[in-house]
Design an enzyme around this catalytic site. Structure first.
Site, PDB file in Angstrom:
ATOM      1  N   TYR A  16     -45.526 -13.023  46.510  1.00  0.00           N
ATOM      2  CA  TYR A  16     -45.977 -12.345  45.281  1.00  0.00           C
ATOM      3  C   TYR A  16     -47.095 -13.162  44.624  1.00  0.00           C
ATOM      4  CZ  TYR A  16     -45.667 -10.175  40.618  1.00  0.00           C
ATOM      5  OH  TYR A  16     -45.957  -9.533  39.432  1.00  0.00           O
TER       6      TYR A  16
ATOM      7  N   ILE B 156     -44.828  -0.792  33.108  1.00  0.00           N
ATOM      8  CA  ILE B 156     -46.178  -0.974  32.560  1.00  0.00           C
ATOM      9  C   ILE B 156     -47.066   0.239  32.871  1.00  0.00           C
ATOM     10  CG2 ILE B 156     -48.280  -2.384  32.761  1.00  0.00           C
ATOM     11  CD1 ILE B 156     -46.341  -4.816  33.294  1.00  0.00           C
TER      12      ILE B 156
ATOM     13  N   THR C  39     -52.074   3.795  38.886  1.00  0.00           N
ATOM     14  CA  THR C  39     -51.135   3.776  40.008  1.00  0.00           C
ATOM     15  C   THR C  39     -49.794   3.197  39.544  1.00  0.00           C
ATOM     16  OG1 THR C  39     -51.710   1.566  40.849  1.00  0.00           O
ATOM     17  CG2 THR C  39     -53.092   3.419  41.586  1.00  0.00           C
ATOM     18  N   GLY C  40     -48.711   3.654  40.178  1.00  0.00           N
ATOM     19  CA  GLY C  40     -47.373   3.159  39.833  1.00  0.00           C
ATOM     20  C   GLY C  40     -47.000   3.489  38.400  1.00  0.00           C
ATOM     21  N   ALA C  41     -47.086   4.782  38.049  1.00  0.00           N
ATOM     22  CA  ALA C  41     -46.948   5.165  36.637  1.00  0.00           C
ATOM     23  C   ALA C  41     -45.594   5.798  36.296  1.00  0.00           C
ATOM     24  CB  ALA C  41     -48.081   6.117  36.258  1.00  0.00           C
ATOM     25  N   SER C  42     -44.631   5.748  37.204  1.00  0.00           N
ATOM     26  CA  SER C  42     -43.356   6.422  36.913  1.00  0.00           C
ATOM     27  C   SER C  42     -42.493   5.647  35.933  1.00  0.00           C
ATOM     28  CB  SER C  42     -42.580   6.677  38.208  1.00  0.00           C
ATOM     29  OG  SER C  42     -42.280   5.454  38.840  1.00  0.00           O
TER      30      SER C  42
HETATM   31  P1  NAD Z   1     -41.772  -1.678  37.845  1.00  0.00           P
HETATM   32  O1  NAD Z   1     -41.017  -2.075  39.049  1.00  0.00           O
HETATM   33  O2  NAD Z   1     -41.022  -1.290  36.616  1.00  0.00           O
HETATM   34  O3  NAD Z   1     -42.809  -0.515  38.168  1.00  0.00           O
HETATM   35  C1  NAD Z   1     -43.603  -0.565  39.311  1.00  0.00           C
HETATM   36  C2  NAD Z   1     -44.280   0.754  39.518  1.00  0.00           C
HETATM   37  O4  NAD Z   1     -45.045   0.662  40.717  1.00  0.00           O
HETATM   38  C3  NAD Z   1     -43.332   1.929  39.686  1.00  0.00           C
HETATM   39  O5  NAD Z   1     -43.865   3.057  39.031  1.00  0.00           O
HETATM   40  C4  NAD Z   1     -43.323   2.171  41.203  1.00  0.00           C
HETATM   41  O6  NAD Z   1     -43.118   3.521  41.544  1.00  0.00           O
HETATM   42  C5  NAD Z   1     -44.718   1.744  41.564  1.00  0.00           C
HETATM   43  N1  NAD Z   1     -44.836   1.367  42.965  1.00  0.00           N
HETATM   44  C6  NAD Z   1     -44.198   0.384  43.620  1.00  0.00           C
HETATM   45  N2  NAD Z   1     -44.581   0.373  44.914  1.00  0.00           N
HETATM   46  C7  NAD Z   1     -45.484   1.363  45.054  1.00  0.00           C
HETATM   47  C8  NAD Z   1     -46.234   1.873  46.137  1.00  0.00           C
HETATM   48  N3  NAD Z   1     -46.139   1.351  47.357  1.00  0.00           N
HETATM   49  N4  NAD Z   1     -47.060   2.913  45.927  1.00  0.00           N
HETATM   50  C9  NAD Z   1     -47.160   3.475  44.686  1.00  0.00           C
HETATM   51  N5  NAD Z   1     -46.478   3.035  43.624  1.00  0.00           N
HETATM   52  C10 NAD Z   1     -45.654   2.007  43.807  1.00  0.00           C
HETATM   53  O7  NAD Z   1     -42.712  -2.920  37.539  1.00  0.00           O
HETATM   54  P2  NAD Z   1     -43.655  -3.313  36.306  1.00  0.00           P
HETATM   55  O8  NAD Z   1     -43.073  -4.523  35.695  1.00  0.00           O
HETATM   56  O9  NAD Z   1     -44.002  -2.150  35.483  1.00  0.00           O
HETATM   57  O10 NAD Z   1     -44.932  -3.789  37.159  1.00  0.00           O
HETATM   58  C11 NAD Z   1     -46.201  -3.172  37.107  1.00  0.00           C
HETATM   59  C12 NAD Z   1     -47.232  -4.205  37.525  1.00  0.00           C
HETATM   60  O11 NAD Z   1     -47.176  -5.310  36.620  1.00  0.00           O
HETATM   61  C13 NAD Z   1     -47.010  -4.767  38.926  1.00  0.00           C
HETATM   62  O12 NAD Z   1     -48.244  -4.911  39.579  1.00  0.00           O
HETATM   63  C14 NAD Z   1     -46.402  -6.135  38.637  1.00  0.00           C
HETATM   64  O13 NAD Z   1     -46.650  -7.054  39.671  1.00  0.00           O
HETATM   65  C15 NAD Z   1     -47.115  -6.519  37.356  1.00  0.00           C
HETATM   66  N6  NAD Z   1     -46.436  -7.542  36.562  1.00  0.00           N
HETATM   67  C16 NAD Z   1     -45.192  -7.329  36.031  1.00  0.00           C
HETATM   68  C17 NAD Z   1     -44.594  -8.346  35.290  1.00  0.00           C
HETATM   69  C18 NAD Z   1     -43.226  -8.186  34.680  1.00  0.00           C
HETATM   70  O14 NAD Z   1     -42.664  -9.198  34.198  1.00  0.00           O
HETATM   71  N7  NAD Z   1     -42.645  -7.012  34.648  1.00  0.00           N
HETATM   72  C19 NAD Z   1     -45.265  -9.563  35.100  1.00  0.00           C
HETATM   73  C20 NAD Z   1     -46.522  -9.733  35.647  1.00  0.00           C
HETATM   74  C21 NAD Z   1     -47.104  -8.715  36.373  1.00  0.00           C
END
Ligand code: NAD
Length: 242
Positions: free
Chosen positions: A152, A17, A11-14
């Protein structure tokens, strides 16, 4: 290629991470279901590229993971699932007192409720095969708590106990549930910080840098292929920070 017949939903793969995880799983030969909330064109492009490059099947779906009906619709088209990666997440920066009820519920819906919705739909598919891996993307804030990120932190703390509890429930069915808890990872999620704030943060990290999405993706893939005795774990990846 570890096993070309396996399926994974990320999920959230666009971007960030989730995108790095999609690439890592495609390289390993998994057929994929990928979701995003808004950037469906970017996701279609990624899916096309992964199919071409790695000879896999990749289905891109626009779905709000914080909405039960969207998740139900997504799963209506999934018949088999080996790995579920609950990565979609949002952050909210600001004082708790300034947060609206709607903002609070949105953070909880996307970060926590989504895990219930996807697991609720995925577990019957995994029970049919008597195997499966569920990997939740948590955060170090889920155990440490962060000022200005109370919702969060609370949502990720709940993801941690959700992971541990569900692991106990599903271990007898040979389904493993684990979480990865990253520290600061170089993605758009941290774009809200100024350069000064970012370098002050990096000064606190023993590794002297942010993690990369590819490093988190590699860990998620390792968890998906780990021995079945690994379950109920929250694995921190933070460069020695917390
Ligand atoms: P990002 O904002 O770059 O990507 C988030 C992704 O989630 C995007 O693809 C977006 O489209 C998707 N998304 C957001 N809301 C959504 C919804 N309602 N339905 C479907 N998709 C949705 O963030 P990231 O840093 O890649 O974060 C990915 C995960 O890692 C998250 O759960 C975040 O909490 C966790 N995380 C990130 C960090 C960091 O420092 N970047 C640290 C700890 C945990």
């Amino acid at each position: 290629m570890s096993n070309p017949t396996k399926n994974a939903l990320i999920t959230g793969a666009s971007r960030g991470i989730g995108k790095a995880t999609a690439i890592a799983f495609a390289k390993a030969g998994y057929d994929l279901y990928l979701t995003c909330e808004k950037s469906i064109d970017a996701l279609y492009e990624l899916a096309r590229q992964l199919e071409k490059e790695y000879n896999i099947t990749c289905t891109a779906v626009q779905a709000d993971m914080g909405d039960f009906s969207d998740v139900k619709e997504l799963f209506a088209n999934i018949e088999e699932l080996d790995v579920l990666v609950n990565n979609a997440g949002i952050c909210h920066s600001g004082l708790l007192n300034d947060m609206t009820v709607e903002q609070w519920h949105r953070v909880m819906a996307v970060n926590l409720d989504s895990c219930f919705y996807t697991c609720h739909a995925a577990i019957p598919l995994m029970l049919k095969k008597h195997s499966g891996k569920i990997i939740n993307v948590s955060s170090v804030w889920g155990t440490q708590g962060a000022s200005m990120e109370v919702a969060y932190s609370a949502s990720k703390g709940a993801v941690n106990t959700f992971t541990k509890a569900l692991a106990k429930e599903l271990a007898p069915s040979n389904i493993q549930v684990n979480a990865v808890a990253p520290g600061v990872i170089d993605t758009d999620m941290n774009a809200c910080y100024t350069q000064e704030e970012m370098s002050a943060l990096i000064d606190e990290i023993p590794a002297g840098r942010m993690g990369t999405p590819e490093e988190v993706a590699a860990l998620i893939l390792q968890m998906a292929t780990a021995p079945a005795y690994l379950t109920g774990q929250i694995v921190t990846m933070d460069g020695g920070w917390c």
